[in-house]
Write a protein that holds these residues in place. Structure first.
Motif, mmCIF file in Angstrom:
data_model
loop_
_atom_site.group_PDB
_atom_site.id
_atom_site.type_symbol
_atom_site.label_atom_id
_atom_site.label_comp_id
_atom_site.label_asym_id
_atom_site.label_seq_id
_atom_site.Cartn_x
_atom_site.Cartn_y
_atom_site.Cartn_z
ATOM 1 N N TYR A 68 -7.230 5.598 -5.643
ATOM 2 C CA TYR A 68 -7.687 4.454 -6.439
ATOM 3 C C TYR A 68 -8.028 4.894 -7.867
ATOM 4 O O TYR A 68 -7.755 4.169 -8.833
ATOM 5 N N GLU A 69 -8.594 6.074 -7.989
ATOM 6 C CA GLU A 69 -8.910 6.617 -9.319
ATOM 7 C C GLU A 69 -7.621 6.809 -10.132
ATOM 8 O O GLU A 69 -7.555 6.451 -11.317
ATOM 9 N N LEU A 70 -6.599 7.358 -9.489
ATOM 10 C CA LEU A 70 -5.311 7.529 -10.156
ATOM 11 C C LEU A 70 -4.658 6.186 -10.479
ATOM 12 O O LEU A 70 -4.004 6.027 -11.518
ATOM 13 N N THR A 71 -4.832 5.215 -9.584
ATOM 14 C CA THR A 71 -4.278 3.883 -9.806
ATOM 15 C C THR A 71 -4.898 3.241 -11.046
ATOM 16 O O THR A 71 -4.184 2.654 -11.881
ATOM 17 N N LYS A 72 -6.201 3.334 -11.192
ATOM 18 C CA LYS A 72 -6.862 2.767 -12.372
ATOM 19 C C LYS A 72 -6.415 3.479 -13.650
ATOM 20 O O LYS A 72 -6.226 2.847 -14.689
ATOM 21 N N GLU A 73 -6.237 4.793 -13.558
ATOM 22 C CA GLU A 73 -5.763 5.554 -14.718
ATOM 23 C C GLU A 73 -4.355 5.115 -15.120
ATOM 24 O O GLU A 73 -4.043 4.968 -16.303
ATOM 25 N N THR A 74 -3.513 4.899 -14.116
ATOM 26 C CA THR A 74 -2.140 4.439 -14.372
ATOM 27 C C THR A 74 -2.136 3.048 -14.994
ATOM 28 O O THR A 74 -1.380 2.768 -15.934
ATOM 29 N N ASN A 75 -2.991 2.163 -14.476
ATOM 30 C CA ASN A 75 -3.026 0.793 -14.981
ATOM 31 C C ASN A 75 -3.536 0.726 -16.412
ATOM 32 O O ASN A 75 -3.085 -0.104 -17.207
ATOM 33 N N GLU A 76 -4.468 1.589 -16.741
ATOM 34 C CA GLU A 76 -4.947 1.637 -18.126
ATOM 35 C C GLU A 76 -3.824 2.087 -19.065
ATOM 36 O O GLU A 76 -3.734 1.628 -20.195
ATOM 37 N N ARG A 77 -2.971 2.957 -18.556
ATOM 38 C CA ARG A 77 -1.853 3.463 -19.357
ATOM 39 C C ARG A 77 -0.746 2.426 -19.498
ATOM 40 O O ARG A 77 -0.155 2.263 -20.578
ATOM 41 N N ASP A 78 -0.471 1.687 -18.396
ATOM 42 C CA ASP A 78 0.666 0.768 -18.385
ATOM 43 C C ASP A 78 0.293 -0.696 -18.589
ATOM 44 O O ASP A 78 1.183 -1.539 -18.732
ATOM 45 N N GLY A 79 -0.996 -1.009 -18.544
ATOM 46 C CA GLY A 79 -1.408 -2.393 -18.744
ATOM 47 C C GLY A 79 -1.203 -3.282 -17.534
ATOM 48 O O GLY A 79 -0.986 -4.496 -17.676
ATOM 49 N N ASN A 80 -1.266 -2.727 -16.332
ATOM 50 C CA ASN A 80 -1.095 -3.508 -15.107
ATOM 51 C C ASN A 80 -2.434 -3.707 -14.405
ATOM 52 O O ASN A 80 -3.457 -3.170 -14.817
ATOM 53 N N SER A 81 -2.405 -4.463 -13.306
ATOM 54 C CA SER A 81 -3.592 -4.679 -12.490
ATOM 55 C C SER A 81 -3.321 -4.140 -11.096
ATOM 56 O O SER A 81 -2.186 -3.782 -10.766
ATOM 57 N N CYS A 82 -4.354 -4.086 -10.263
ATOM 58 C CA CYS A 82 -4.180 -3.545 -8.910
ATOM 59 C C CYS A 82 -5.080 -4.280 -7.931
ATOM 60 O O CYS A 82 -5.938 -5.091 -8.322
ATOM 61 N N HIS A 83 -4.895 -3.997 -6.653
ATOM 62 C CA HIS A 83 -5.735 -4.554 -5.611
ATOM 63 C C HIS A 83 -7.082 -3.824 -5.585
ATOM 64 O O HIS A 83 -7.251 -2.766 -6.208
ATOM 65 N N ALA A 84 -7.996 -4.380 -4.823
ATOM 66 C CA ALA A 84 -9.272 -3.688 -4.596
ATOM 67 C C ALA A 84 -9.029 -2.459 -3.723
ATOM 68 O O ALA A 84 -8.056 -2.391 -2.966
ATOM 69 N N LYS A 85 -9.909 -1.478 -3.826
ATOM 70 C CA LYS A 85 -9.746 -0.251 -3.055
ATOM 71 C C LYS A 85 -9.720 -0.537 -1.553
ATOM 72 O O LYS A 85 -8.972 0.105 -0.796
ATOM 73 N N SER A 86 -10.506 -1.509 -1.107
ATOM 74 C CA SER A 86 -10.553 -1.847 0.319
ATOM 75 C C SER A 86 -9.207 -2.342 0.833
ATOM 76 O O SER A 86 -8.891 -2.203 2.019
ATOM 77 N N TYR A 87 -8.412 -2.927 -0.042
ATOM 78 C CA TYR A 87 -7.081 -3.429 0.335
ATOM 79 C C TYR A 87 -6.197 -2.281 0.790
ATOM 80 O O TYR A 87 -5.574 -2.333 1.859
ATOM 81 N N TYR A 88 -6.136 -1.224 -0.001
ATOM 82 C CA TYR A 88 -5.304 -0.065 0.335
ATOM 83 C C TYR A 88 -5.829 0.641 1.587
ATOM 84 O O TYR A 88 -5.052 1.064 2.446
#
Length: 431
Positions: free
Chosen positions: A262-282
């Motif tokens: 999830y930490e890597l996902t947030k880092e990626t989204n900040e770089r690419d401008g995307n959104s993601c699910h909540a951590k509980s989803y994964y």
């Protein structure tokens, strides 16, 4: 045009356990039901209405050498329908992912290519190719548009009364954008001419364009189909000491690994401008897969792969394996050590595991169709996925059966506006 029978079916009676599209499996539907959706399952049986067939303009099929087969089309399949409520239950939408398929089986591409090559008399299985009947998706727009329309009508009584639209993502694939455009034009023409309640939606739910890596070949052949630079990057990552660890939902340290993902996902989204699910989803997705497998159920295997280098966890992907397909669901990477090419090794490791599991192909799950253009904003994503040597396919996209046209049009406008805000305006001006 069709005689359709629909019967509700209990999940435990489902035939689609770990086969076909994962989006239609009870496992996936139950997972989505824990995250804001409701779902229902049905057995659907339909056949071509002979009375309608006899009234059709015979010129439509004057060139067909197998009219009895056309008249006698008869299909049975299982269907999952997801529902989601909006605006405090004021209205809901029904969604049918990757179903239904076309009424008639399409001719193999190799046969069509042979029919139009310089030597059309070449025989296949002792039959002249030029003498065979050709069937393509574009030739079935009349039948398919009416099938969606009548299937929507038949499903409506089984769905919540506040449903305003039934959205189909049909299981119809094309090898070229031109063929898909021709199919879309034909569908729109039929729907307008026949005054059907079907509309092509501007916003697609599932990625309509992707690439599929054939896993039925040997590993060396799979590698040989990749771009040479991709094979080099895989070997480079291994040579530089990148290690790939696979985690399942019953691993003791899963919680900390999900935290890292999830930490890597947030880092990626900040770089690419995307959104993601909540951590509980994964976490729920991977844990529920392992729990059901442990109880003896044949459900898709969900895995988390993390690339590590000298103690640093630098990239991760989450995958789903079924008997038919392996899906690259989610991916994330750090801004650090990207020169070690961990993402290439992650994908290759997952492909090898999927092949060992028995999946027939590995779906990279989404790529921009125009991304080959170097000026395209997602050119990098396109090249990353395309160079793994898969077959590019283009799916039909979303088609809507309007249950309540006035509310549907209002919802469609809001949906288009939301899509524009998140995919264009936010990425361009709010980063």
């Amino acid at each position: 045009m069709y005689k359709i029978e629909i019967k509700p079916v209990a999940t435990e009676a489902s035939e689609k356990v770990n086969n076909g599209s994962f989006l239609q499996t009870p496992f996936w539907c139950e997972f989505k039901a824990r995250h804001g959706w409701e779902y229902r399952r049905f057995f659907v049986e339909y056949e071509f209405d002979e009375k309608y067939y006899n009234e059709l303009n015979e010129e439509c099929y004057s060139n067909s050498k197998n009219q009895d087969e056309k008249k006698g089309v008869h299909k049975k399949f299982e269907l999952a329908v997801l529902n989601r409520n909006f605006a405090k239950n004021m209205f809901s939408i029904a969604y049918i992912p990757l179903m239904p398929g076309l009424p008639y089986e399409c001719t193999e591409e190799s046969v069509i290519e042979n029919a139009f090559n310089e030597n059309p008399s070449v025989e296949k299985n002792g039959v002249s190719v030029i003498g065979q009947e050709i069937m393509t998706p574009e030739m079935q727009t009349i039948e398919f548009a009416n099938l969606l329309n009548e299937l929507g009508t038949a499903l409506k009584p089984f769905l919540p009364k506040n449903t305003i639209v039934i959205r189909f993502d049909p299981a119809v694939d094309f090898s070229s954008l031109e063929d898909r455009d021709l199919f879309t034009f034909g569908m729109k023409t039929v729907c307008f001419a026949d005054r059907l309640k079907i509309r092509k939606n501007k916003v697609d739910i599932q990625p309509p364009d992707t690439t599929l890596v054939d896993l039925t070949a040997g590993e060396e052949e799979i590698l040989s189909r990749m771009h040479s630079k991709w094979r080099y990057n895989i070997r480079l990552s291994e040579r530089k000491g990148v290690l790939i660890h696979r985690y399942l939902g019953n691993d003791k340290n899963l919680s900390t690994k999900i935290d890292k993902f999830y930490e890597l996902t947030k880092e990626t989204n900040e770089r690419d401008g995307n959104s993601c699910h909540a951590k509980s989803y994964y976490q729920d997705l991977i844990v529920s897969s392992a729990a059901q497998i442990s109880s003896g159920k044949d459900v898709p295997v969900v895995s988390l792969y993390i690339a590590e280098h000298e103690g640093d966890e630098i990239a991760a992907i989450m995958t789903l394996f079924s008997h038919d397909e392996a899906i690259y669901l989610y991916g994330a990477s750090s801004n650090n050590k990207r020169n070690l090419m961990p993402n290439h090794l992650l994908q290759w490791t997952a492909m090898r595991d999927a092949k060992a599991y028995g999946s027939r192909y590995y779906d990279m799950y989404g790529m921009p169709p125009e991304g080959k253009d170097e000026n395209h904003p997602m050119h990098g994503l396109y090249m990353f996925k395309a160079n793994f040597g898969g077959k590019k396919i283009h799916r039909a996209g979303s088609y809507d059966y309007m249950v309540k046209p006035f509310l549907y049009h209002a919802y469609g406008y809001a949906e288009s506006l939301r899509s524009w805000f998140y995919k264009s305006f936010k990425k361009k001006f709010l980063r």
